[in-house]
Design a protein around this motif. Structure first.
Motif, PDB file in Angstrom:
ATOM      1  N   ASP A  27       0.811  -1.213   0.000  1.00  0.00           N
ATOM      2  CA  ASP A  27       0.000   0.000   0.000  1.00  0.00           C
ATOM      3  C   ASP A  27       0.848   1.267   0.000  1.00  0.00           C
TER       4      ASP A  27
ATOM      5  N   SER B 232      -3.150   6.513  -6.165  1.00  0.00           N
ATOM      6  CA  SER B 232      -2.935   5.222  -5.511  1.00  0.00           C
ATOM      7  C   SER B 232      -2.426   5.376  -4.088  1.00  0.00           C
TER       8      SER B 232
ATOM      9  N   LYS C  61       0.714   5.887  -3.330  1.00  0.00           N
ATOM     10  CA  LYS C  61       1.976   5.145  -3.271  1.00  0.00           C
ATOM     11  C   LYS C  61       3.137   5.966  -3.804  1.00  0.00           C
TER      12      LYS C  61
END
Length: 194
Positions: free
Chosen positions: A78, A191, A193
């Motif tokens: 994650d 995302s 990330k």
């Protein structure tokens, strides 16, 4: 004289046995890291817990940069991901496993929260106060003047264009030093990330 010959043969056989045991251990460790990184052991839901179990039993890090990166990406799915070009750049990467592990780990545990929390902080100062690595949010003047180098900072992640100008770097600036590391990244807000 025959006895001396047998003693030499025995000594050679024992040394060879010891070498083969160590080689076997190394190969088993690599297999475990591959299995963990590629999720080939157990069910789909085990992920990071299984990787953590394998790492707890490992006596050393896997030798290749790609193996180290796959393990870190599996441990922090994650927080960290690689573009296709990022994975390809790991092939033949000369950075030693321990240095790469530490840099990627700091990116996941120190740098990611600085981006994800969205607080107004000096990211460079905050990262460098908690990491042995340096952080640059952009390229220097000389690199910016080089159109080819700047074009190489463009990449694609999940179909989106990204600019990988920010980078985490080691204190050594000598690319031939095994402790040299320079990891380019982008913060991908959709995302969440690096």
């Amino acid at each position: 004289e025959k006895a001396n010959g047998y003693e030499r043969d025995l000594e050679f056989a024992l040394e060879e046995n010891s070498r083969l045991r160590e080689e076997n251990y190394q190969l088993e460790s690599r297999c475990q890291s591959y299995e963990a990184a590629f999720g080939k052991r157990g069910g789909a839901g085990e992920g990071a817990d299984e990787v953590a179990d394998i790492l707890r039993g490992a006596r050393q890090l896997p030798p290749s940069a790609e193996e180290v990166a796959r393990i870190v990406a599996a441990l922090f799915p994650d927080r960290l991901d690689f573009t296709q070009r990022g994975w390809e750049s790991l092939d033949g990467c000369p950075t030693e496993a321990g240095t790469l592990w530490a840099a990627l780990h700091d990116m996941c545990t120190v740098l990611h929260p600085l981006y994800a929390d969205g607080e107004s902080v000096n990211v460079v100062r905050a990262f460098e106060s908690r990491s042995r690595f340096s952080l640059a949010l952009g390229e220097g003047r000389m690199t910016r003047k080089d159109a080819k180098l700047m074009a190489s900072r463009k990449d694609v992640y999940q179909g989106r264009d990204i600019l990988i100008e920010p980078h985490v770097k080691s204190s050594t600036g000598d690319p031939s030093d095994p402790k040299f590391a320079r990891i380019y990244f982008a913060w991908d807000a959709p995302s969440g990330k690096l």
